[in-house]
Design a protein around this motif. Structure first.
Motif, mmCIF file in Angstrom:
data_model
loop_
_atom_site.group_PDB
_atom_site.id
_atom_site.type_symbol
_atom_site.label_atom_id
_atom_site.label_comp_id
_atom_site.label_asym_id
_atom_site.label_seq_id
_atom_site.Cartn_x
_atom_site.Cartn_y
_atom_site.Cartn_z
ATOM 1 N N GLY A 1 -5.973 8.201 5.463
ATOM 2 C CA GLY A 1 -7.311 7.755 5.054
ATOM 3 C C GLY A 1 -7.560 6.291 5.401
ATOM 4 O O GLY A 1 -6.613 5.505 5.571
ATOM 5 N N THR A 2 -8.836 5.926 5.482
ATOM 6 C CA THR A 2 -9.201 4.546 5.820
ATOM 7 C C THR A 2 -8.553 3.579 4.834
ATOM 8 O O THR A 2 -8.555 3.823 3.634
ATOM 9 N N GLY A 3 -7.986 2.503 5.353
ATOM 10 C CA GLY A 3 -7.385 1.483 4.496
ATOM 11 C C GLY A 3 -5.907 1.705 4.236
ATOM 12 O O GLY A 3 -5.265 0.938 3.526
ATOM 13 N N THR A 4 -5.323 2.749 4.824
ATOM 14 C CA THR A 4 -3.892 3.030 4.614
ATOM 15 C C THR A 4 -3.019 1.962 5.258
ATOM 16 O O THR A 4 -1.910 1.696 4.822
ATOM 17 N N ALA B 1 -7.843 8.841 10.873
ATOM 18 C CA ALA B 1 -8.348 8.997 9.504
ATOM 19 C C ALA B 1 -8.908 10.404 9.296
ATOM 20 O O ALA B 1 -9.022 10.878 8.175
ATOM 21 N N GLU C 1 -11.169 -2.766 0.407
ATOM 22 C CA GLU C 1 -11.161 -2.498 -1.030
ATOM 23 C C GLU C 1 -12.298 -3.195 -1.760
ATOM 24 O O GLU C 1 -12.626 -2.853 -2.884
ATOM 25 N N ARG D 1 0.855 -1.183 0.000
ATOM 26 C CA ARG D 1 0.000 0.000 0.000
ATOM 27 C C ARG D 1 0.895 1.238 0.000
ATOM 28 O O ARG D 1 1.628 1.476 0.972
ATOM 29 N N TYR E 1 -12.966 5.039 -4.566
ATOM 30 C CA TYR E 1 -14.297 5.471 -4.141
ATOM 31 C C TYR E 1 -15.270 5.641 -5.307
ATOM 32 O O TYR E 1 -16.460 5.405 -5.161
ATOM 33 N N SER F 1 -3.589 9.579 1.409
ATOM 34 C CA SER F 1 -4.914 9.264 0.850
ATOM 35 C C SER F 1 -5.263 7.800 1.052
ATOM 36 O O SER F 1 -4.392 6.933 1.092
ATOM 37 N N SER F 2 -6.547 7.567 1.115
ATOM 38 C CA SER F 2 -7.030 6.189 1.214
ATOM 39 C C SER F 2 -6.760 5.466 -0.109
ATOM 40 O O SER F 2 -6.860 6.067 -1.176
ATOM 41 N N GLY G 1 -17.009 7.753 6.944
ATOM 42 C CA GLY G 1 -15.942 6.742 7.001
ATOM 43 C C GLY G 1 -16.417 5.373 7.479
ATOM 44 O O GLY G 1 -15.694 4.388 7.382
#
Ligand code: SF4
Length: 701
Positions: free
Chosen positions: A64-67, A465, A663, A38, A501, A496-497, A657
């Motif tokens: 961001g979420t998922g980082t 986040a 993903e 990532r 999106y 950034s996530s 969020g």
């Protein structure tokens, strides 16, 4: 799922690498262990490493979420601890998140470093003291119960017997590890926990004590995981005493994860409460000491009881006034001069008399206990010595309570340090109806407490986040100022996530006039219930409804309870604990969950169980909230830009969020507030990762 590590292969590779940087460790994890690559994680590692190894003391990273932010700070921090012999404290938002760090994240990172460097990293979990059982007190309680020869065991005894059995079977003695138990049992627990007034911890070497074990583990660990309450209260306000928790070597790095509400936690640790029940505790404390005195003692005089009665009557008069003042409100700000002077003066005089008498009696008890030393009793043999220490402990706590109630009265009722009088270093004061009437005050500005905390560390890293209300420099400055970062100097990063999106999320704004939040719109709550129902009927997956008030929550819940199809299940905040409700919501997969306040954050439901998120209203702060009023007062004419917009933006981002957590998640956000398509469109669009479509009611599908 990351693969297991191969220590030998990794170790030689690491030694061949001369940079010895954290990025290498991550690369190893990606190549050898299948950790997903990532780019944002790599970027964050660089920033955290640069702070730890560089000149800057503070690092502020909005990831961001998922980082993958947890590994992104753990890897450089662990690297630093291993190579420099340093120690770190990681503070996170909740006990559940602490547990996740201890059970999942730190074991993986530790195995990784063991493979790469051959070195072993020690980490430990620390809760507040009230979370640990005191085995000495438990045994004493069981002995007492046995001595009374009870034939039928009451709930309290049964609870203690269960605890003893649990400990005997290897139970940890930590509250969090107990299966969920009722609030009533929490009262029994508090009598035998390490924070009880009877726990004589000084000099105690009880080998099986969970609290001592946790302290020892923390003292020798390189990484200690705490929650914000513990970090804020125990490390900042009682820093001197509690640094001992960490042994000889002071931790050098503080990482504040979920940092978006750290400031509020620090603020609330300075809260003081004045109430009738608190006053009652003082007399109760005195009576308990009297009963336990091991020698004939001078009794609490009728005069003291009378003084308590008089003070108590004066508090009732104050409460009567407060009841009228509150009207139908649950909470209202209290300003200087509002409490009528006759009520105030009477209470002040009577409280002073009562507290003075208690203070004198506390001193009297102390002297009587001291005089025991010159007696002929064999203290150790008779157990009097221990009892004496316990009573002295109780007297110390009683003295603290006297000071606290006097201060709570001064600050919360007489409002002697109100912000309107003392400026921004003053208190916010309010009256609230919550299990009786309470006068509550807290410091308006937590920056001095925050800065005292920062002083304890060489490096401080904040991450979450959502930290900045906007992407502009003003948004960053807003966070730096409120967090008390000296000179506003910090290394800042926004990562950034990795989510796509555009593919994963759709957003709609409902534009119907019937949904317009307006006190003169009697149709709104009904229309909101209908809109939510329509959205539920149009979707297969789970629906989370985020309300901005309990009135909204009740209206939506009532409408759904009446009309929801049988295949869907309804969960409403308050019916059970948050984690229990979330688990049921996850397990059902097609349920509807309605929440307010705490459900805007910390809800993590990946997959189809949450595919539709409905935001009932733009979450502007409540103008009647005493804290919001104080913030607006100091922001003057900029109250909209500096208070309302940033707070609404952060809350909105937090809420949004909740929807996309991985993903592979897909879902829809529906904002049931027509203002989001008009006057506040810019604010709302800045919070959404996709452009919303405006639709009329029932068109969202
Ligand atoms: S250290 Fe404190 S909590 Fe632990 S057994 Fe001793 S008195 Fe109890």
């Amino acid at each position: 799922m990351p693969k297991e590590v191969n220590p030998r292969a990794a170790s030689s590779a690491y030694q061949a690498d001369l940079t010895l940087k954290s990025e290498y460790v991550l690369e190893y994890a990606e190549k050898e262990l299948g950790l997903r690559r990532r780019p944002g994680q790599r970027e964050m590692i660089k920033t955290v490493s640069a702070v730890i190894e560089g000149e800057e003391k503070f690092g502020i990273i909005e990831a961001g979420t998922g980082t993958g932010k947890t590994y992104a700070y753990l890897i450089p921090v662990c690297h630093h601890c291993l190579t420099e012999g340093k120690r770190a404290v990681v503070s996170t938002g909740t006990k559940a998140l602490q547990q996740q760090l201890i059970d999942k994240d730190l074991p993986f990172v530790t195995r990784l470093f063991a493979a790469v460097t051959g070195q072993c990293l020690r980490f430990a979990l620390l809760y507040g003291r009230a979370n640990y059982l005191c085995p000495r007190l438990l045994n004493e309680e069981l002995d007492k119960q046995e001595a009374t020869l009870q034939l039928v065991k009451d709930h309290e005894t049964e609870f203690y017997l269960d605890l003893a059995e649990w400990l005997g079977e290897g139970g940890s003695g930590v509250w969090e590890d107990l299966p969920s138990i009722s609030d009533k049992k929490r009262r029994y627990w508090l009598k035998i926990c390490a924070d009880s007034e009877d726990a004589l911890c000084a000099g105690c070497e009880e080998p099986e004590c969970p609290w001592l074990k946790a302290r020892r583990r923390a003292a020798s660990a390189q990484i200690v995981v705490v929650n914000h309450w513990l970090a804020a209260a125990d490390l900042a306000l009682f820093s001197e005493a509690d640094l001992r928790l960490f042994g000889e070597v002071k931790p050098a790095v503080l990482v504040v994860d979920e940092a978006h509400h750290f400031r509020e936690v620090v603020k609330m640790t300075g809260q003081m409460v004045f109430s009738q029940s608190y006053l009652g505790l003082i007399l109760q404390g005195l009576e308990q000491v009297e009963k336990r005195m091991p020698v004939p003692t001078k009794h609490i005089t009728g005069e003291t009881r009378q003084a308590w009665d008089l003070a108590s009557q004066a508090v009732y008069e104050l409460e009567d006034w407060a009841g009228t003042f509150l009207g139908s409100n649950a909470i209202k700000p209290l300003k200087p001069g509002l409490v009528p002077s006759n009520i105030m003066n009477k209470l002040q005089a009577r409280l002073q008399t009562f507290l003075q008498m208690v203070q004198e009696r506390v001193e009297g008890f102390r002297q009587e206990l001291d005089s025991l030393d010159s007696g002929q009793v064999d203290f150790e043999e008779s157990g009097i010595n221990e009892e004496k220490l316990k009573i002295l402990n109780r007297l110390d706590r009683l003295a603290e309570k006297i000071e606290n109630i006097a201060s709570a009265f001064e600050r919360g009722v007489r409002t002697s340090n109100h912000y309107l009088v003392s400026g921004s270093s003053g208190d916010v004061c309010c009256v609230e109806r919550s299990q009786g009437i309470r006068f509550v005050s807290w410091p308006f500005d937590p920056v001095p407490a925050l800065q005292a905390l920062y002083e304890l560390y060489d490096k401080v890293v904040f991450t979450s986040a959502t930290l900045f209300p906007s992407a502009s420099p003003a948004g960053v400055e807003w966070f730096l100022k409120r967090s008390g970062i000296p000179g506003l100097k910090a290394k800042i990063a926004r990562v950034s996530s990795p989510f796509d999106y555009e593919r994963q999320m759709k957003a709609f704004i409902l534009t119907d006039g019937a949904l317009m939040p307006d006190p003169t719109n009697p149709r709104r709550l009904e229309a909101l219930g209908q809109a939510v129902l329509k959205a539920v009927e149009a979707t297969e997956g789970g629906v989370l409804v985020l309300c901005t008030s309990y009135t909204e929550l009740r209206a939506v819940a009532a409408h759904l309870a009446q009309h929801l199809p049988k295949t869907r299940c309804l969960f409403v905040q308050g019916e059970a604990g948050k984690s229990e409700l979330l688990q049921q919501f996850r397990d059902h997969g097609q349920a509807v969950l309605v929440g307010v306040a705490s459900f805007w954050q910390g809800v993590d439901v990946p997959g189809d169980a949450l595919r539709t998120l409905i935001i009932a209203r733009i979450p502007f702060p409540v103008p009647d909230d005493p804290d919001v009023q104080a913030e607006c007062y100091f922001a003057r004419h900029r109250w909209w830009q500096e208070v309302f917009v940033p707070q609404a933006s952060l809350a909105m981002k937090q809420g949004i969020g909740r929807l996309i957590r991985t993903e592979s998640d897909t879902g829809m956000v529906i904002i049931a507030d027509p203002r989001a398509a008009r006057r506040h469109r810019q604010l709302v669009e800045a919070c959404l990762p996709v452009t919303p479509s405006a639709v009329a009611l029932f068109d969202a599908d």
